[in-house]
Design a protein around this motif. Sequence first.
Motif, PDB file in Angstrom:
ATOM      1  N   CYS A   1      -4.287-104.467 -31.904  1.00  0.00           N
ATOM      2  CA  CYS A   1      -5.181-103.308 -32.022  1.00  0.00           C
ATOM      3  C   CYS A   1      -6.565-103.612 -31.451  1.00  0.00           C
ATOM      4  O   CYS A   1      -7.177-102.756 -30.807  1.00  0.00           O
ATOM      5  CB  CYS A   1      -5.273-102.852 -33.470  1.00  0.00           C
TER       6      CYS A   1
ATOM      7  N   GLU B   1      -1.998 -88.760 -42.393  1.00  0.00           N
ATOM      8  CA  GLU B   1      -1.671 -88.081 -41.136  1.00  0.00           C
ATOM      9  C   GLU B   1      -1.895 -86.572 -41.224  1.00  0.00           C
ATOM     10  O   GLU B   1      -2.283 -85.937 -40.252  1.00  0.00           O
ATOM     11  CB  GLU B   1      -0.217 -88.385 -40.775  1.00  0.00           C
TER      12      GLU B   1
ATOM     13  N   LEU C   1      -5.669 -92.410 -32.829  1.00  0.00           N
ATOM     14  CA  LEU C   1      -4.825 -93.449 -33.414  1.00  0.00           C
ATOM     15  C   LEU C   1      -3.556 -93.708 -32.596  1.00  0.00           C
ATOM     16  O   LEU C   1      -2.955 -94.778 -32.691  1.00  0.00           O
ATOM     17  CB  LEU C   1      -4.459 -93.057 -34.853  1.00  0.00           C
TER      18      LEU C   1
ATOM     19  N   ILE D   1      -0.631 -96.864 -32.526  1.00  0.00           N
ATOM     20  CA  ILE D   1       0.727 -96.660 -33.043  1.00  0.00           C
ATOM     21  C   ILE D   1       1.747 -97.085 -31.992  1.00  0.00           C
ATOM     22  O   ILE D   1       2.708 -97.803 -32.292  1.00  0.00           O
ATOM     23  CB  ILE D   1       0.934 -95.180 -33.444  1.00  0.00           C
TER      24      ILE D   1
ATOM     25  N   HIS E   1       5.529-100.041 -39.367  1.00  0.00           N
ATOM     26  CA  HIS E   1       4.219 -99.537 -39.761  1.00  0.00           C
ATOM     27  C   HIS E   1       4.340 -98.168 -40.415  1.00  0.00           C
ATOM     28  O   HIS E   1       5.399 -97.552 -40.408  1.00  0.00           O
ATOM     29  CB  HIS E   1       3.308 -99.453 -38.533  1.00  0.00           C
TER      30      HIS E   1
ATOM     31  N   GLN F   1      -8.060 -97.663 -38.571  1.00  0.00           N
ATOM     32  CA  GLN F   1      -8.250 -96.260 -38.905  1.00  0.00           C
ATOM     33  C   GLN F   1      -9.130 -95.621 -37.845  1.00  0.00           C
ATOM     34  O   GLN F   1      -9.992 -96.266 -37.269  1.00  0.00           O
ATOM     35  CB  GLN F   1      -8.799 -96.089 -40.315  1.00  0.00           C
TER      36      GLN F   1
ATOM     37  N   ASN G   1      -5.849 -88.176 -35.457  1.00  0.00           N
ATOM     38  CA  ASN G   1      -4.527 -88.677 -35.072  1.00  0.00           C
ATOM     39  C   ASN G   1      -4.430 -89.005 -33.589  1.00  0.00           C
ATOM     40  O   ASN G   1      -3.725 -89.936 -33.207  1.00  0.00           O
ATOM     41  CB  ASN G   1      -3.450 -87.660 -35.452  1.00  0.00           C
TER      42      ASN G   1
ATOM     43  N   LEU H   1      -3.592 -96.701 -40.122  1.00  0.00           N
ATOM     44  CA  LEU H   1      -2.390 -97.394 -39.675  1.00  0.00           C
ATOM     45  C   LEU H   1      -2.200 -98.631 -40.541  1.00  0.00           C
ATOM     46  O   LEU H   1      -3.106 -99.465 -40.645  1.00  0.00           O
ATOM     47  CB  LEU H   1      -2.553 -97.777 -38.201  1.00  0.00           C
TER      48      LEU H   1
ATOM     49  N   VAL I   1       1.773 -94.524 -41.086  1.00  0.00           N
ATOM     50  CA  VAL I   1       0.507 -93.811 -40.878  1.00  0.00           C
ATOM     51  C   VAL I   1       0.199 -93.055 -42.155  1.00  0.00           C
ATOM     52  O   VAL I   1       0.969 -92.194 -42.583  1.00  0.00           O
ATOM     53  CB  VAL I   1       0.588 -92.843 -39.675  1.00  0.00           C
TER      54      VAL I   1
END
Length: 106
Positions: free
Chosen positions: A65, A32, A13, A17, A27, A6, A10, A50, A29
Amino acid sequence: MKKVYQCSNNLELQPFIETLKRLDIKHLVKNEYISGAIGELPFTEAWPQLWVLNDSDLDIARSACQAIEQELKTDKPDWNCTHCGEENHANFEFCWQCEQLDVHQV
């Protein structure tokens, strides 16, 4: 379904993604579009999150990540364009003058 990461917005992130997309990890989100609710909800509850859809992908997704997070924190040197010779700041993926991709980004 498990939460992987997290961020506060956005934009932050997005590299995570894109990494999951490249790894072909399904996945989702969450939060958002919920930023308008900040003030009604605690701000950390409104941060985009995510999530991986398959629990079996969790370890790979978290490792990826963490690698992206480490890469984003690492200072990179400025680079010279191999096409036009222009010096570019480290955070540029393309030459600002001729739009050539940095060969180190490939």
